[in-house]
Motif scaffolding. Sequence first.
Motif, PDB file in Angstrom:
ATOM      1  N   GLY A 263       0.788  -1.231   0.000  1.00 47.66           N
ATOM      2  CA  GLY A 263       0.000   0.000   0.000  1.00 47.66           C
ATOM      3  C   GLY A 263       0.812   1.268   0.000  1.00 47.66           C
ATOM      4  N   ASN A 264       2.120   1.163  -0.209  1.00 49.73           N
ATOM      5  CA  ASN A 264       2.989   2.351  -0.187  1.00 49.73           C
ATOM      6  C   ASN A 264       3.232   2.838  -1.616  1.00 49.73           C
ATOM      7  OD1 ASN A 264       3.199   1.830   2.602  1.00 49.73           O
ATOM      8  ND2 ASN A 264       4.963   0.485   2.266  1.00 49.73           N
ATOM      9  N   SER A 265       2.225   3.477  -2.204  1.00 50.43           N
ATOM     10  CA  SER A 265       2.273   3.821  -3.627  1.00 50.43           C
ATOM     11  C   SER A 265       3.322   4.865  -3.965  1.00 50.43           C
ATOM     12  CB  SER A 265       0.893   4.325  -4.079  1.00 50.43           C
ATOM     13  OG  SER A 265      -0.079   3.336  -3.880  1.00 50.43           O
ATOM     14  N   SER A 266       3.482   5.865  -3.124  1.00 45.16           N
ATOM     15  CA  SER A 266       4.447   6.934  -3.436  1.00 45.16           C
ATOM     16  C   SER A 266       5.866   6.388  -3.442  1.00 45.16           C
ATOM     17  CB  SER A 266       4.307   8.082  -2.433  1.00 45.16           C
ATOM     18  OG  SER A 266       4.510   7.618  -1.107  1.00 45.16           O
ATOM     19  N   GLU A 267       6.189   5.495  -2.484  1.00 45.44           N
ATOM     20  CA  GLU A 267       7.517   4.879  -2.468  1.00 45.44           C
ATOM     21  C   GLU A 267       7.728   4.009  -3.700  1.00 45.44           C
ATOM     22  OE1 GLU A 267       5.415   5.004  -0.001  1.00 45.44           O
ATOM     23  OE2 GLU A 267       6.417   5.516   1.885  1.00 45.44           O
ATOM     24  N   ALA A 268       6.683   3.276  -4.101  1.00 47.74           N
ATOM     25  CA  ALA A 268       6.778   2.435  -5.291  1.00 47.74           C
ATOM     26  C   ALA A 268       7.044   3.275  -6.531  1.00 47.74           C
ATOM     27  CB  ALA A 268       5.491   1.632  -5.465  1.00 47.74           C
ATOM     28  N   LEU A 269       6.328   4.374  -6.675  1.00 46.27           N
ATOM     29  CA  LEU A 269       6.474   5.230  -7.847  1.00 46.27           C
ATOM     30  C   LEU A 269       7.865   5.835  -7.926  1.00 46.27           C
ATOM     31  CD1 LEU A 269       4.768   6.282 -10.217  1.00 46.27           C
ATOM     32  CD2 LEU A 269       4.207   8.274  -8.821  1.00 46.27           C
ATOM     33  N   ALA A 270       8.381   6.321  -6.799  1.00 42.53           N
ATOM     34  CA  ALA A 270       9.717   6.932  -6.788  1.00 42.53           C
ATOM     35  C   ALA A 270      10.783   5.905  -7.165  1.00 42.53           C
ATOM     36  CB  ALA A 270       9.997   7.519  -5.406  1.00 42.53           C
ATOM     37  N   GLY A 271      10.658   4.688  -6.637  1.00 48.80           N
ATOM     38  CA  GLY A 271      11.638   3.648  -6.946  1.00 48.80           C
ATOM     39  C   GLY A 271      11.631   3.261  -8.412  1.00 48.80           C
ATOM     40  N   LEU A 272      10.458   3.175  -9.000  1.00 42.24           N
ATOM     41  CA  LEU A 272      10.351   2.795 -10.406  1.00 42.24           C
ATOM     42  C   LEU A 272      10.890   3.879 -11.330  1.00 42.24           C
ATOM     43  CD1 LEU A 272       6.845   1.077 -10.327  1.00 42.24           C
ATOM     44  CD2 LEU A 272       9.034  -0.052 -10.760  1.00 42.24           C
ATOM     45  N   GLN A 273      10.651   5.129 -11.002  1.00 40.89           N
ATOM     46  CA  GLN A 273      11.195   6.227 -11.815  1.00 40.89           C
ATOM     47  C   GLN A 273      12.715   6.208 -11.787  1.00 40.89           C
ATOM     48  OE1 GLN A 273       9.052   9.392  -9.868  1.00 40.89           O
ATOM     49  NE2 GLN A 273       7.445   9.435 -11.438  1.00 40.89           N
TER      50      GLN A 273
END
Length: 776
Positions: A263-273
């Motif tokens: 459920g940690n979407s912002s962390e997921a997005l930053a890591g993928l970028q």
Amino acid sequence: MDNIAKMQADDLIHQGLEFYQNHQFSQALQTLQQALDLYRIIGDREWESNTLGTLGIIYYQLQDYPNAIAYSQQNLTIARQLEDQWGETQAWINLGNAYQAQGNYGQALECHQQSLKRAKEMADPECEEQALTNLGNLYLALGEFEKAVELHQTCLKILRTLGDRQHEGETLSNLGIAYHACAEYEQAIQCFEQSLAIAEELRNLQGVMDVIANLGAAHYAVGEYERAKQYSQQHLLLAKAYGDRQQEVRALNNLSNAEQALGNSSEALAGLQQALSIAQALGDVWSQGQSLNNLGYVEFLAGNLVEAENHLFAAIELWKTQLTGLGHNDAYKVSLFDIQQKSYRLLQLVLITQSRKDKIEAALEVAEQGRARALVELMAQRLSATSTQLFTEESPSVDRMRQMARSRQATIVEYSITYSVQHQATGLEALALSELLIWVIQRTGEIHFRRNNVLSSYPGQYQSLTEMVDQCLALMTSRGRDAVPLSVTSGEERNILQELHQLLIAPIEDLLPINPDSHIILIPQGSLFFVPFATLCDSHNQFFIQKHTLLTAPSIQTLQLTQQQRVNLQQSNVSHSLVVGNPLMPSLETYSAVQPLQPLPGAEAEARKVANQLDAFVLIGSEATKAVVLRQMSNARIIHLATHALLDNKRGLGSAIALAPTENDPGWLMAEEILQLQLQAELVVLSACNTGRGRLTGDGVIGLSRSFFAAGVSTLIVSLWSVPDAPTATLMTEFYQQLQQNLDKAQALRQAMLAMIKQNFEPKSWAAFVLIGGDA
């Protein structure tokens, strides 16, 4: 002077290798280049070759693949001139690794196969193990997971014989990855834990890093997200410490997957970028595609549909470049395309969620792009080779699809199986549920869209759409063409046929033509290829075939190409037909015994009647050898084969038609042999068991039907299960009788089935047969 230069060059080699071992790569490259220049001046070809090989390896480790390939190719050329078998083998290995890392799988495959061949010729177990490892890893990348397991198991045996603990640990990790890909997660975790123990014992930091990454992915696969996150965090720290940028990309992707699941979407997005940025800098096509796909998924869950759409379109463009890199290698294009399917499926959901007409039509184009690409390429290449016109492999636009429906005066129904994403009250959670997307292109060119969730229609009853179809086939099948007469359809059979009708037909029933002679062209996907659409029945117990004329195709574009194959045939002088019935049966070899196949008297009677109807050449018994049949097939307009068939649903190309054996031939005509033929038939009827089945892939069904299309046939009639002998003969003779009444093939098959219904034959006696192709 030469001796002094030789001593200087040798000293430079030692210095360069020392720099390399200390990870001082720029100094190593500079020093080794100086050594290379000196060896060239004094004409020392052996050490020139060795130095080129070392430079190629360093450039590979620096992810500079163009230079790695260039130096390795020079190394290979000199090694072959010197007849240096070991040097040549190593050069092939280095070239294969560089091509694979670059995403050029076709070249990589050729290089790895060459290295294995040379290693076996030298009887060098270490080189053989190295070549097998590379091949196993390539098969894994191509989706040939069972082959990868087999090769890595072979490597493990060699290494344990050699007592090589380091490579044993690495191979255990590779074997775990292959088990993971086969969804055998417990075996994968066991392999990884053994590998980790060896890596820690040997203080192998790279090995520890690799295995921790794999353990994280395995625990993620079994739903242990917190543990997966911990392993991925360790992986990321080690990758940074080791300076391995490619491993850093992998760690960031895995960590982002775990964060998203928690459920940690912002962390997921930053890591993928961050992962995408590094992959782009490295020129790593595969990692870029993976990162873009994952970004699209996270943005979709967050409701950022435009961003998700952009990421997924970009991923698909990258996937296309990988397929191009495989050249004409059809089998590996099929396997690689299977891996890439998730991007096509997710993009369809992103587009239709936007609920705009243009996006829904764009989703149809994506659905069409995501199927039968390798088959389309085979057919287009064949047509281009036999025509002055160049046939494109590009998927048709929505406008072109409308035009096809109008020109054929047919209704086209395209099914797509994807996954729904549901938001739970307890947090953001993705549930993979089979969902059907259905587009209907009417004869007017008007396009309609419907969707239907599979499991919510039958809560608790089925785990997947595939399970529904498998149960249907199990209930419908008999023992084969030599089976006893069939019993009356049970209530269980009737229920599942009604359930499939409710799922597949009811949502679009109001869009289908009223005239039963109007064609409906079904474009299935996945397990839907094995649905007996003709026998699906509504709430009034009326079969679908009683109301409509049906045919199918792997994709809209293959429909177009098969139609063109028919046009080409009309311009040729092919006129005769070939009928084969009840050949002298070959034996079927199993692991435990050799089983002789039973003769088929009904198939022989069928063949004689059909041959009489067509005024055709007929081959019976020992006459129907493969050599004779192939010779007659090459210029036959209609080919009718009434015999046994062999189903291979693992590889697909092992599916076969039974023909008469000879002293030099076992009598099986394999799908892989048919794939290489040049045929001109407008119709092939495979009147045998399971001839429409095979290995199910993103490219459709790999088996007999696909091979015949690739060989140039425009229309096929095949079976979905083991058909009974006598009723099949009745159906087939009725089909040809109807065909002689100037009906088209689809209408003739429908009328034959209606005649069977009128005679009170049960569906399992006639509904197995489907017509596939563009020439109805």
